[in-house]
Motif scaffolding. Structure first.
Motif, mmCIF file in Angstrom:
data_model
loop_
_atom_site.group_PDB
_atom_site.id
_atom_site.type_symbol
_atom_site.label_atom_id
_atom_site.label_comp_id
_atom_site.label_asym_id
_atom_site.label_seq_id
_atom_site.Cartn_x
_atom_site.Cartn_y
_atom_site.Cartn_z
ATOM 1 N N ALA A 81 0.848 -1.190 0.000
ATOM 2 C CA ALA A 81 0.000 0.000 0.000
ATOM 3 C C ALA A 81 0.881 1.237 0.000
ATOM 4 C CB ALA A 81 -0.904 0.006 1.233
ATOM 5 N N TYR A 82 0.431 2.285 -0.697
ATOM 6 C CA TYR A 82 1.136 3.553 -0.718
ATOM 7 C C TYR A 82 0.633 4.418 0.429
ATOM 8 C CZ TYR A 82 3.430 2.861 -5.195
ATOM 9 O OH TYR A 82 4.229 2.402 -6.195
ATOM 10 N N TYR A 83 1.553 5.059 1.124
ATOM 11 C CA TYR A 83 1.228 5.970 2.213
ATOM 12 C C TYR A 83 2.007 7.260 2.007
ATOM 13 C CZ TYR A 83 -1.209 2.601 5.143
ATOM 14 O OH TYR A 83 -2.126 1.715 5.639
ATOM 15 N N ALA A 84 1.461 8.350 2.484
ATOM 16 C CA ALA A 84 2.201 9.609 2.499
ATOM 17 C C ALA A 84 3.313 9.502 3.533
ATOM 18 C CB ALA A 84 1.265 10.764 2.843
ATOM 19 N N LYS A 85 4.429 10.160 3.267
ATOM 20 C CA LYS A 85 5.536 10.116 4.223
ATOM 21 C C LYS A 85 5.116 10.672 5.581
ATOM 22 C CE LYS A 85 9.984 10.097 1.927
ATOM 23 N NZ LYS A 85 11.203 10.882 1.667
ATOM 24 N N ASN A 86 4.217 11.634 5.565
ATOM 25 C CA ASN A 86 3.752 12.225 6.823
ATOM 26 C C ASN A 86 2.950 11.244 7.658
ATOM 27 O OD1 ASN A 86 4.962 14.600 6.128
ATOM 28 N ND2 ASN A 86 3.088 15.542 5.348
ATOM 29 N N ALA A 87 2.490 10.149 7.062
ATOM 30 C CA ALA A 87 1.707 9.157 7.795
ATOM 31 C C ALA A 87 2.591 8.188 8.581
ATOM 32 C CB ALA A 87 0.821 8.366 6.839
ATOM 33 N N ILE A 88 3.911 8.281 8.408
ATOM 34 C CA ILE A 88 4.823 7.416 9.147
ATOM 35 C C ILE A 88 5.088 8.066 10.495
ATOM 36 C CG2 ILE A 88 7.085 6.297 9.153
ATOM 37 C CD1 ILE A 88 5.133 5.340 6.954
ATOM 38 N N GLY A 89 4.729 7.367 11.559
ATOM 39 C CA GLY A 89 4.906 7.909 12.901
ATOM 40 C C GLY A 89 6.283 7.640 13.465
ATOM 41 N N VAL A 90 6.795 6.406 13.287
ATOM 42 C CA VAL A 90 8.077 6.023 13.866
ATOM 43 C C VAL A 90 8.777 5.052 12.928
ATOM 44 C CG1 VAL A 90 9.204 4.899 15.831
ATOM 45 C CG2 VAL A 90 7.163 6.243 16.210
ATOM 46 N N VAL A 91 10.070 5.269 12.746
ATOM 47 C CA VAL A 91 10.906 4.284 12.058
ATOM 48 C C VAL A 91 11.560 3.454 13.145
ATOM 49 C CG1 VAL A 91 12.863 3.934 10.524
ATOM 50 C CG2 VAL A 91 11.300 5.821 10.115
ATOM 51 N N LEU A 92 11.304 2.137 13.133
ATOM 52 C CA LEU A 92 11.775 1.246 14.185
ATOM 53 C C LEU A 92 13.073 0.573 13.781
ATOM 54 C CD1 LEU A 92 8.327 -0.448 14.820
ATOM 55 C CD2 LEU A 92 9.356 1.337 16.193
ATOM 56 N N ASP A 93 13.913 0.254 14.769
ATOM 57 C CA ASP A 93 15.092 -0.543 14.454
ATOM 58 C C ASP A 93 14.666 -2.008 14.333
ATOM 59 O OD1 ASP A 93 14.625 -1.108 17.092
ATOM 60 O OD2 ASP A 93 16.622 -0.602 17.811
ATOM 61 N N ASP A 94 15.526 -2.838 13.775
ATOM 62 C CA ASP A 94 15.161 -4.222 13.464
ATOM 63 C C ASP A 94 14.770 -5.016 14.702
ATOM 64 O OD1 ASP A 94 15.548 -3.832 10.782
ATOM 65 O OD2 ASP A 94 17.640 -4.515 10.810
ATOM 66 N N GLU A 95 15.506 -4.848 15.815
ATOM 67 C CA GLU A 95 15.203 -5.608 17.030
ATOM 68 C C GLU A 95 13.816 -5.287 17.564
ATOM 69 O OE1 GLU A 95 18.153 -5.120 20.014
ATOM 70 O OE2 GLU A 95 19.702 -6.181 18.875
ATOM 71 N N GLU A 96 13.498 -4.002 17.614
ATOM 72 C CA GLU A 96 12.200 -3.610 18.150
ATOM 73 C C GLU A 96 11.061 -4.050 17.233
ATOM 74 O OE1 GLU A 96 9.945 0.239 20.085
ATOM 75 O OE2 GLU A 96 11.855 0.518 19.068
ATOM 76 N N TYR A 97 11.251 -3.927 15.914
ATOM 77 C CA TYR A 97 10.220 -4.350 14.970
ATOM 78 C C TYR A 97 9.956 -5.848 15.110
ATOM 79 C CZ TYR A 97 7.722 -5.209 10.636
ATOM 80 O OH TYR A 97 6.779 -5.604 9.724
ATOM 81 N N ASN A 98 11.022 -6.659 15.186
ATOM 82 C CA ASN A 98 10.846 -8.106 15.325
ATOM 83 C C ASN A 98 10.230 -8.468 16.668
ATOM 84 O OD1 ASN A 98 11.825 -8.823 12.804
ATOM 85 N ND2 ASN A 98 13.941 -8.799 13.508
ATOM 86 N N ARG A 99 10.545 -7.718 17.721
ATOM 87 C CA ARG A 99 9.951 -7.993 19.032
ATOM 88 C C ARG A 99 8.454 -7.709 19.013
ATOM 89 N NH1 ARG A 99 8.351 -5.088 23.163
ATOM 90 N NH2 ARG A 99 9.147 -3.148 22.311
ATOM 91 N N ILE A 100 8.054 -6.622 18.395
ATOM 92 C CA ILE A 100 6.639 -6.236 18.388
ATOM 93 C C ILE A 100 5.835 -7.089 17.419
ATOM 94 C CG2 ILE A 100 5.048 -4.371 17.811
ATOM 95 C CD1 ILE A 100 7.230 -2.434 18.811
ATOM 96 N N VAL A 101 6.303 -7.239 16.195
ATOM 97 C CA VAL A 101 5.522 -7.891 15.148
ATOM 98 C C VAL A 101 5.610 -9.416 15.227
ATOM 99 C CG1 VAL A 101 5.253 -8.128 12.650
ATOM 100 C CG2 VAL A 101 5.689 -5.891 13.645
ATOM 101 N N HIS A 102 6.810 -9.935 15.408
ATOM 102 C CA HIS A 102 7.008 -11.383 15.364
ATOM 103 C C HIS A 102 7.140 -12.020 16.739
ATOM 104 C CE1 HIS A 102 7.459 -10.927 11.081
ATOM 105 N NE2 HIS A 102 8.480 -10.093 11.241
ATOM 106 N N GLY A 103 7.234 -11.230 17.788
ATOM 107 C CA GLY A 103 7.371 -11.758 19.140
ATOM 108 C C GLY A 103 8.747 -12.332 19.418
ATOM 109 N N VAL A 104 9.750 -11.910 18.667
ATOM 110 C CA VAL A 104 11.113 -12.408 18.849
ATOM 111 C C VAL A 104 11.795 -11.531 19.880
ATOM 112 C CG1 VAL A 104 13.331 -12.802 17.726
ATOM 113 C CG2 VAL A 104 11.209 -13.232 16.478
#
Length: 153
Positions: A81-104
């Motif tokens: 999906a296309y989003y406006a850049k202003n719609a991005i709230g936070v750029v996450l680092d890999d560890e945090e993204y994997n912890r939140i999304v994948h439970g790693v």
């Protein structure tokens, strides 16, 4: 005509003080808001394909393509999906993204001390081997009750 008194032709500083404070507060608020906007724009500029992001709506996705004013996100495997850049709230680092999304969970650092299994040594609680103190009434106490609560005669 009557001559003016000395205090009539000057403005009282007490009347101007609230306006000066109000203008100063407004300047400080706009300055901090501009700093926040500048930091958010800088954060959005660090996005690269493969970065994990959270949108302002709370959706987690992976950046696939970055354009001038928009970004292509993969919101689910094979769903883009296309989003406006202003719609991005936070750029996450890999560890945090994997912890939140994948439970790693991130791997533990071996240099950090581990908490002991028995926390009683930290709290000062008595060990199981410690002698127990009976706080019940002794036999033949002044009111005539035994330890089990029955009256003695």
């Amino acid at each position: 005509m009557r001559p003016l008194k000395e205090n009539q032709d000057t403005v009282d500083i007490g009347l101007l003080l609230p306006f000066i404070i109000l203008i100063g507060a407004m300047l400080l608020m706009t300055r901090s808001a501009k700093n926040k906007q500048r930091a958010a724009a800088q954060m959005r500029d660090t996005m690269q394909p493969g970065s994990g992001v959270r949108t302002i709506g709370g959706m987690y996705a992976v950046v696939k393509e970055v354009q001038d004013d928009s970004v292509l996100l993969e919101v689910a495997p094979g769903v883009h999906a296309y989003y406006a850049k202003n719609a991005i709230g936070v750029v996450l680092d890999d560890e945090e993204y994997n912890r939140i999304v994948h439970g790693v969970e991130p791997e533990k650092d071996d240099d950090l001390p581990e908490a002991p299994e028995d926390v009683s040594s930290l709290t000062g609680a008595p060990d199981d081997d410690a002698t127990e103190v009976d706080l019940g009434k002794a036999k033949g106490s002044a009111d005539g009750d035994d330890q089990d609560g029955t009256a003695t005669k």
